[in-house]
Design a protein around this motif. Structure first.
Motif, PDB file in Angstrom:
ATOM      1  N   SER A 172       0.402   4.338   7.139  1.00  0.00           N
ATOM      2  CA  SER A 172       0.266   5.774   7.370  1.00  0.00           C
ATOM      3  C   SER A 172       1.484   6.327   8.113  1.00  0.00           C
ATOM      4  O   SER A 172       2.001   7.403   7.770  1.00  0.00           O
ATOM      5  N   TYR A 198       0.192   5.771  -1.250  1.00  0.00           N
ATOM      6  CA  TYR A 198       0.318   6.811  -0.230  1.00  0.00           C
ATOM      7  C   TYR A 198       1.389   7.841  -0.609  1.00  0.00           C
ATOM      8  O   TYR A 198       1.287   9.008  -0.234  1.00  0.00           O
ATOM      9  N   ASN A 257      -8.427  13.926   6.138  1.00  0.00           N
ATOM     10  CA  ASN A 257      -7.431  12.876   6.346  1.00  0.00           C
ATOM     11  C   ASN A 257      -7.659  12.090   7.636  1.00  0.00           C
ATOM     12  O   ASN A 257      -7.146  10.977   7.782  1.00  0.00           O
ATOM     13  N   TRP A 266      -7.066  14.771  -3.754  1.00  0.00           N
ATOM     14  CA  TRP A 266      -5.670  14.625  -3.335  1.00  0.00           C
ATOM     15  C   TRP A 266      -4.703  15.059  -4.422  1.00  0.00           C
ATOM     16  O   TRP A 266      -3.658  15.642  -4.151  1.00  0.00           O
ATOM     17  N   LEU A 276      -1.474  14.025   7.945  1.00  0.00           N
ATOM     18  CA  LEU A 276      -1.053  12.623   8.052  1.00  0.00           C
ATOM     19  C   LEU A 276      -1.079  12.166   9.502  1.00  0.00           C
ATOM     20  O   LEU A 276      -1.462  11.031   9.802  1.00  0.00           O
ATOM     21  N   TYR A 306       0.803  -1.224   0.000  1.00  0.00           N
ATOM     22  CA  TYR A 306       0.000   0.000   0.000  1.00  0.00           C
ATOM     23  C   TYR A 306       0.839   1.277   0.000  1.00  0.00           C
ATOM     24  O   TYR A 306       0.297   2.367  -0.198  1.00  0.00           O
ATOM     25  N   ALA A 343       4.487   6.292   5.661  1.00  0.00           N
ATOM     26  CA  ALA A 343       4.365   7.356   4.660  1.00  0.00           C
ATOM     27  C   ALA A 343       4.618   8.717   5.286  1.00  0.00           C
ATOM     28  O   ALA A 343       5.273   9.585   4.681  1.00  0.00           O
ATOM     29  N   PRO A 403      -9.002   7.272   6.400  1.00  0.00           N
ATOM     30  CA  PRO A 403      -8.553   5.913   6.745  1.00  0.00           C
ATOM     31  C   PRO A 403      -9.546   5.156   7.615  1.00  0.00           C
ATOM     32  O   PRO A 403      -9.549   3.924   7.602  1.00  0.00           O
TER      33      PRO A 403
END
Length: 447
Positions: free
Chosen positions: A137, A23, A296, A216, A242, A19, A140, A300
């Motif tokens: 997350s 990101y 954000n 985004w 983030l 993933y 990233a 998620p």
């Protein structure tokens, strides 16, 4: 402590490696047009090719993980990711960069496919997917904070992805040789279950992901040109966003299935639509930061429930992989859609269109969550709404297993019974034969 012991960390690691490229897409694409002789449109096309390659891996391998083996396929995907992204990070030749990105994208998609398949077979897929989102997350966020201090080379984010694949490789030794070793996989062979629900979920998640990544893809331009932020302030907003995403993942993990999946998916998507409107129409730094951070935080959370919902449709993980691949298609098309919409209708108009689309897809996604109950049922059990599985009640009370319908059995119709007329007959039977014989119910013991 129990959650730590039961979380499948090798799967979480493979999930993270698979993933990570989506990101890091903004910084990956943003550096391609500065470090290489590419226009912004061409750099975006390279990013789309990477994600399309990743999605194609999911569509091709969704039904083949069990045959090839999770360990073998995960190692194959991680090797492709390391070689592809590593090669692309070390060269400035545009054809080689494109080829490496596409090869690495297929490797990332392969790793994601393995992770999604195995997570779907877990007893608690929501916990595993939440841990994976938390991990990716955090990683990233670390890359976003570190890479800007290392220069403007196009290869830095690509190298970060390649090194992540290399670091995860040793953990694949703890994966099973094949998904068929799990009891759930052995009992669910055959055609795809829940075909209609799975198809609806795949299509709506594609649109859901497209809307998210449309914003985004142009958020940086909105912050710089419309909200009046500078480069440093914009970077700070994204870093805080983030961090807020990490808090959102932690909240999703803490809530778990307590709220079901329909409420987080439906209400969460509606709130995200509002955040998109705020971000896209922001003309001040405060409004822009508020929209981006709130968005954000929620994104998620809803994504973790969507992954868990897809996993609940098939214990072999095929719907989880197909829905994830559909999400990748939406991710790939998002930046281009955002650019076209903002050029035609402006940023505020784009936000209204995206928000309206999200509200529309929220309805069928919520319907799927309500229809499927939000979680897989164990064979021979019926889960009452907010209650205990009937099989557990039967085991505790001595009720024979024959009265507990199997999964997929048709629901019995509810009929009204007039209890006044036979009341005297029941009472007489009760007085002469005793309660057990009158009711015809077996006793708690074998006699």
């Amino acid at each position: 402590m129990l959650a730590l012991r039961t979380t499948p960390w090798p799967l979480v690691a493979v999930f993270t490696a698979g993933y990570l490229p989506p990101y890091l897409l903004p910084t990956t694409v943003g550096r391609l047009d500065t470090g290489l002789p590419l226009s912004a449109t061409q750099a975006g096309a390279v990013g789309s090719a990477l994600l399309l390659s990743s999605a194609s891996a999911g569509f091709l391998l969704a039904s083949r993980v069990e045959r090839a083996g999770a360990r073998t396929l995960a190692r194959f995907g991680l090797a492709l990711a390391f070689l592809g992204y590593g090669a692309a990070s070390l060269t400035t030749a545009v054809p080689a960069v494109v080829a490496g990105a596409v090869l690495g994208g297929f490797g990332s998609g392969t790793a994601t496919t393995v992770a999604a398949t195995r997570i779907a077979a877990e007893r608690d897929p929501h916990r595993a997917s939440t841990a994976g989102l938390l991990s990716v997350s955090a990683l990233a966020g670390a890359v976003y904070l570190t890479v800007p201090h290392l220069g403007r080379s196009h290869g830095l984010p690509l190298a970060a992805i390649a090194l992540t694949a290399l670091a995860v490789w040793p953990l694949t030794g703890r994966l099973p040789a094949g998904t068929g070793t799990s009891p759930a996989a052995r009992t669910t062979s055959g055609p795809l279950p829940h075909r209609r629900s799975g198809l609806v979920l795949a299509v709506t998640v594609l649109c859901w992901s497209l809307a998210q990544n449309s914003l985004w893809g142009v958020s940086g331009r909105i912050g710089l040109t419309q909200a009046g932020l500078g480069d440093a302030a914009l970077g700070l907003v994204f870093a805080v966003a983030l961090g807020a995403g990490l808090m959102g993942v932690l909240a999703a993990g803490a809530l778990g299935p307590r709220l079901g999946r329909a409420m987080p998916v439906g209400a969460g998507t509606a709130l995200i639509a509002g955040c998109i409107v705020v971000s896209a129409s922001a003309t001040t730094p405060t409004a822009f930061a508020t929209g981006e951070i709130a968005w954000n935080t929620l994104y998620p959370v809803v994504l973790s429930y969507l992954i868990g919902l897809a996993a609940s449709l098939d214990a072999r993980g095929r719907w989880a992989v197909l829905v994830g691949s559909a999400s990748s298609l939406g991710t790939a098309a998002g930046p281009l859609a955002g650019s076209v919409l903002s050029a035609q209708a402006g940023y505020a108009g784009m936000g209204l269109v995206l928000a309206g689309g999200l509200l529309l897809v929220a309805v069928p996604m919520t319907a799927v969550a309500l229809h499927t109950g939000g979680r897989p049922l164990l064979p021979g059990t019926i889960r009452r709404r907010g209650g205990t599985p009937a099989a557990l009640v039967a085991a505790a009370t001595g009720t024979p297993s024959g009265v507990v319908p199997e999964v997929g059995a048709a629901e019995q119709p509810v009929v009204e019974i007039d209890v006044d007329a036979p009341a005297l007959a029941v009472r007489g039977a009760y007085d002469t034969a005793g309660p057990r014989q009158a009711a015809g119910a077996p006793g708690p013991g074998p006699g």
